[in-house]
Design a protein around this motif. Structure first.
Motif, short mmCIF file in Angstrom:
data_model
loop_
_atom_site.label_atom_id
_atom_site.label_comp_id
_atom_site.label_asym_id
_atom_site.label_seq_id
_atom_site.Cartn_x
_atom_site.Cartn_y
_atom_site.Cartn_z
N LYS A 1 0.81 -1.21 0.00
CA LYS A 1 0.00 0.00 0.00
C LYS A 1 0.86 1.27 0.00
O LYS A 1 0.52 2.26 -0.67
N LYS A 2 1.95 1.25 0.77
CA LYS A 2 2.81 2.44 0.84
C LYS A 2 3.38 2.77 -0.53
O LYS A 2 3.48 3.95 -0.92
N ASP A 3 3.75 1.75 -1.29
CA ASP A 3 4.31 1.98 -2.63
C ASP A 3 3.25 2.54 -3.58
O ASP A 3 3.55 3.41 -4.40
N ILE A 4 2.04 2.05 -3.42
CA ILE A 4 0.96 2.56 -4.27
C ILE A 4 0.65 4.01 -3.90
O ILE A 4 0.35 4.84 -4.77
N GLN B 1 1.20 9.75 -5.45
CA GLN B 1 1.81 11.06 -5.21
C GLN B 1 2.60 11.51 -6.44
O GLN B 1 2.55 12.69 -6.83
N ARG B 2 3.35 10.60 -7.02
CA ARG B 2 4.12 10.94 -8.21
C ARG B 2 3.20 11.28 -9.38
O ARG B 2 3.48 12.20 -10.16
#
Length: 515
Positions: free
Chosen positions: A4-7, A12-13
């Motif tokens: 989830k953190k990577d998603i 954000q990007r």
């Protein structure tokens, strides 16, 4: 363990990419009446159909903790979407990021879209707004050396000209590679007052002694009349509509046939006005577009290149729902004579029809090549034989409607005469190696001068010659296959359009189309 953190970081990007060049530069873009790169994509494509590729590609800076501190997206938005339900590849330049210059981006994104269009056999639309080239001299501060120029991915640009429909919309200043991308297309459009197309901008022109602004160097007034672009429109919305319209007549690639559409125009419709649209006085011009509109499916004629090569009308239409390429002589401009620009225009349109296997309808009114010093200096002879070669090389089915004049070399190129002469001649047809006007006095000068009543003898010779010009005399020897009632033109064309599909082919042509 969750991702989830990577998603969240991905989102954000993506949000940073959607800010484009930043609030100030985006506002500046809108203040001059221009949509942003992303807005343009949304307006052009079917609602909700855009799938972007490489959205988070750009230049990032990282702090000591390896967390991103800055991000500048590439000036190119690329991906795929739908136009009228059919897939297309798309490139959209973002002028808010360093003026759309490639030195601020990743050129591979542009190449990706070109390659995707080619390998997946779908049309390509370029929304061009910027240089798109090597950028400014200041880049030498980062890489202190010059380089031998090359254009990565140009092989796909060339390949696409021979395989998929390519549309380029100039939506701002287009210089260098940006201008090249405009020109390397099957259909190109500029927006009046908003876009300019030139090899290099005013500062470079000033260095060679020409002090000129962007409009004076490469505005619509210049490029609409010299053939660099096909059409000039008044707004971005009109440019998007023109792109959609153009693509509606073409197949997705050379490997397919153009789609047929349902029409409500009867195939047996006879336009009563056609019986007297052509004046009996051969010196009086008439409106050829009226004839084209009367013969094709109602409201289907889409003209291209109206501002240049004006002796020839080109465009697309539907006949009984089938897409066709249209060529028509325009007697309102130099009598329809083939100038150098007319020849260039003819070559492009015939090659386009051949590339995408569109049958050709030619409404013929051609007094021959344009005569005079001006035209000789423009190399009309050279371009003329190139135009004839384009007609002779085309293998698509072809129907000619001989409306009035057909004289000389240019008049002979109404179709390839070595193939089946599927043509219909109106009673107004007038043809030969050269017009008789002016030739009679020269040919019979001695006889007329020696006659006791020269004026009477000249009148007799003219009456004799006029009788010889009758198209019925030509038809007696089957030099004219059929003389028809002009009002029967549409029914006969509808029959031909259906027969033409029997000879239709798909796949690459023997020669690739050049820009």
């Amino acid at each position: 363990m969750s991702w989830k953190k990577d998603i969240e970081e991905l989102k954000q990007r993506e949000a940073l990419a959607e800010q484009m060049g930043g609030e100030e530069r985006v506002a500046r873009q809108k203040a001059i009446g221009k949509l942003t790169a992303r807005d343009r994509v949304d307006v052009l494509l079917d609602a909700g159909s855009f799938h972007e590729t490489g959205k988070i590609a750009g230049r990032a800076a990282y702090g000591a903790d390896n967390e991103m501190t800055e991000f500048l997206p590439t000036p190119f938005v690329v991906g795929r979407g739908l136009i009228d339900g059919r897939p297309v590849a798309i490139q959209s330049d973002d002028f808010s990021v360093r003026g759309g210059a490639a030195d601020a981006g990743i050129w591979q994104k542009l190449v990706f879209a070109e390659q995707m269009a080619n390998e997946y056999r779908m049309p390509l639309v370029r929304l061009i707004d910027g240089t798109g080239g090597g950028g400014s001299v200041k880049m030498l501060e980062k890489d202190p050396r010059t380089y031998i120029p090359q254009t990565p991915g140009w092989e796909w640009v060339v390949a696409n000209m021979a395989s998929v429909p390519v549309v380029s919309l100039a939506l701002g200043p287009c210089a260098g590679l940006g201008a090249g991308r405009v020109a390397a297309s099957h259909y190109s459009v500029m927006v009046q007052g908003l876009s300019q197309v030139f090899v290099a901008g005013p500062p470079v022109a000033k260095a060679i002694g020409e002090d000129v602004d962007k409009e004076g160097l490469g505005g619509a007034e210049i490029n609409g009349k010299n053939g660099v672009v096909d059409d000039i429109v008044g707004s971005e919305a009109e440019a998007f509509a023109a792109a959609r319209k153009f693509l509606s007549y073409l197949p997705a690639s050379v490997h397919e046939a153009a789609p047929r559409v349902q029409v409500n125009d009867p195939v047996d419709r006879r336009d009563a006005t056609l019986i007297d649209v052509v004046p009996r006085d051969r010196r009086v011009p008439y409106k050829m577009r009226r004839i084209v509109d009367a013969c094709v499916d109602a409201g289907s004629f889409f003209e291209t290149g109206r501002q240049w090569g004006r002796g020839l009308i080109t465009g697309f239409a539907r006949i009984d729902g089938w897409s066709v390429a249209v060529i028509a002589g325009d007697p309102m401009f130099l009598g329809g004579a083939w100038t150098a620009d007319v020849c260039r225009k003819l070559i492009k349109h015939v090659d386009l029809a051949q590339t995408f296997h569109l049958p050709v309808v030619h409404f013929v009114d051609c007094p021959g090549f344009a005569v005079g010093v001006k035209h000789e200096r423009s190399a009309v002879v050279k371009l003329g034989v190139q135009a004839m070669a384009a007609v002779y090389q085309a293998r698509v089915t072809w129907c000619s409607i001989v409306v009035r004049q057909a004289f000389g070399l240019a008049g002979s190129a109404m179709m390839n005469p070595t193939r089946l002469k599927y043509r219909y001649c109106w009673p107004s047809g007038d043809w030969g190696s050269l017009p008789m006007e002016g030739g009679i006095e020269a040919a019979y000068k001695r006889e007329i001068e020696a006659h006791p009543e020269p004026e009477k003898r000249l009148k007799e010779i003219r009456a004799w010659a006029e009788a010889l010009r009758s198209p019925f005399r030509t038809a007696e020897s089957f030099y004219a296959e059929e003389i028809i009632d002009p009002r029967d033109t549409r029914p006969l064309l509808c029959e031909w359009a259906n027969l033409a599909q029997r000879g239709a082919e798909t796949g690459p042509s023997a020669f690739g189309m050049r820009p």
